[in-house]
Write a protein that holds these residues in place. Structure first.
Motif, PDB file in Angstrom:
ATOM      1  N   GLY A 103       0.856  -1.043  -0.114  1.00 33.90           N
ATOM      2  CA  GLY A 103      -0.070   0.059  -0.029  1.00 33.90           C
ATOM      3  C   GLY A 103       0.871   1.152  -0.056  1.00 33.90           C
ATOM      4  N   GLY A 104       0.076   2.413   0.409  1.00 33.92           N
ATOM      5  CA  GLY A 104       0.795   3.686   0.552  1.00 33.92           C
ATOM      6  C   GLY A 104       1.190   4.450  -0.645  1.00 33.92           C
ATOM      7  N   SER A 105       0.596   3.984  -1.708  1.00 36.19           N
ATOM      8  CA  SER A 105       0.932   4.482  -3.135  1.00 36.19           C
ATOM      9  C   SER A 105      -0.410   5.188  -3.658  1.00 36.19           C
ATOM     10  CB  SER A 105       1.583   3.347  -4.212  1.00 36.19           C
ATOM     11  OG  SER A 105       0.713   2.542  -4.454  1.00 36.19           O
ATOM     12  N   GLN A 106      -1.367   5.412  -2.952  1.00 27.83           N
ATOM     13  CA  GLN A 106      -2.518   6.005  -3.726  1.00 27.83           C
ATOM     14  C   GLN A 106      -2.106   7.395  -4.281  1.00 27.83           C
ATOM     15  OE1 GLN A 106      -2.229   4.459  -0.540  1.00 27.83           O
ATOM     16  NE2 GLN A 106      -3.706   2.810  -0.500  1.00 27.83           N
ATOM     17  N   GLY A 107      -2.673   7.526  -5.158  1.00 36.76           N
ATOM     18  CA  GLY A 107      -2.724   9.048  -6.053  1.00 36.76           C
ATOM     19  C   GLY A 107      -1.303   9.057  -6.490  1.00 36.76           C
ATOM     20  N   GLU A 108      -0.406   8.139  -6.401  1.00 39.00           N
ATOM     21  CA  GLU A 108       0.956   8.296  -6.992  1.00 39.00           C
ATOM     22  C   GLU A 108       1.191   7.884  -8.392  1.00 39.00           C
ATOM     23  OE1 GLU A 108       4.370   7.217  -4.769  1.00 39.00           O
ATOM     24  OE2 GLU A 108       3.328   7.226  -2.641  1.00 39.00           O
ATOM     25  N   ILE A 109       1.755   8.400  -9.185  1.00 35.60           N
ATOM     26  CA  ILE A 109       2.054   7.695 -10.513  1.00 35.60           C
ATOM     27  C   ILE A 109       3.554   7.052 -10.257  1.00 35.60           C
ATOM     28  CG2 ILE A 109       2.677   8.346 -12.731  1.00 35.60           C
ATOM     29  CD1 ILE A 109       1.071  10.807 -12.709  1.00 35.60           C
ATOM     30  N   LEU A 110       3.470   5.845 -10.417  1.00 33.46           N
ATOM     31  CA  LEU A 110       4.746   5.122 -10.584  1.00 33.46           C
ATOM     32  C   LEU A 110       5.413   4.741 -11.737  1.00 33.46           C
ATOM     33  CD1 LEU A 110       3.026   2.033  -8.179  1.00 33.46           C
ATOM     34  CD2 LEU A 110       4.257   4.268  -7.248  1.00 33.46           C
ATOM     35  N   GLU A 111       6.463   5.030 -11.865  1.00 35.01           N
ATOM     36  CA  GLU A 111       7.420   4.704 -12.979  1.00 35.01           C
ATOM     37  C   GLU A 111       7.970   3.524 -12.885  1.00 35.01           C
ATOM     38  OE1 GLU A 111       9.912   7.985 -14.350  1.00 35.01           O
ATOM     39  OE2 GLU A 111       8.711   9.372 -13.587  1.00 35.01           O
ATOM     40  N   VAL A 112       7.481   2.666 -13.650  1.00 28.35           N
ATOM     41  CA  VAL A 112       8.186   1.273 -13.678  1.00 28.35           C
ATOM     42  C   VAL A 112       8.694   0.843 -14.979  1.00 28.35           C
ATOM     43  CG1 VAL A 112       7.374  -0.959 -13.322  1.00 28.35           C
ATOM     44  CG2 VAL A 112       6.190   0.868 -12.341  1.00 28.35           C
ATOM     45  N   THR A 113      10.014   0.247 -14.762  1.00 30.49           N
ATOM     46  CA  THR A 113      10.764  -0.022 -16.085  1.00 30.49           C
ATOM     47  C   THR A 113      11.275  -1.459 -15.706  1.00 30.49           C
ATOM     48  OG1 THR A 113      12.886   0.835 -15.173  1.00 30.49           O
ATOM     49  CG2 THR A 113      11.613   2.513 -16.474  1.00 30.49           C
ATOM     50  N   GLY A 114      11.871  -2.151 -16.798  1.00 34.87           N
ATOM     51  CA  GLY A 114      12.273  -3.465 -16.925  1.00 34.87           C
ATOM     52  C   GLY A 114      13.700  -3.156 -16.160  1.00 34.87           C
TER      53      GLY A 114
END
Length: 100
Positions: A45-56
């Protein structure tokens, strides 16, 4: 990485990997990468409202991909750089081959 699933067999068969990213590096994601991120975010949890940048795990060029296909299969695959519009046309024309 999922975008390469349909492209890789055709590149191996023809010896040509179409691309237009030049020396641009892309951190392709696998389905497992995406699932691991989703599981972690849901569990912690703890990521509400965040934009997560996910890469390989590694950013690679199209040239790197062509070299990896060559090494893995023993069939020479070369990158053919193309402007964006022809690459889009190529994918549109071969959509059925690429997505099954």
């Amino acid at each position: 990485m999922l975008t390469l699933i349909g492209v890789a067999p055709r590149a191996i068969a023809t010896g040509v990997l179409p691309g237009n990213s030049r020396d641009g590096r892309i951190g392709h994601l696998t389905l497992d990468d995406s699932a691991a991120v989703a599981a972690t975010v849901l569990a912690e949890g703890g990521s509400q409202g965040e934009i997560l940048e996910v890469t390989g795990p590694e950013a690679v060029t199209d040239t790197d991909i062509a070299a990896a296909l060559t090494e893995a299969t023993g069939h020479r695959v070369r990158l053919t750089g193309r402007p964006a519009a022809p690459v889009a046309d190529y994918f549109a024309a071969h959509r059925a081959d690429l997505v099954g």
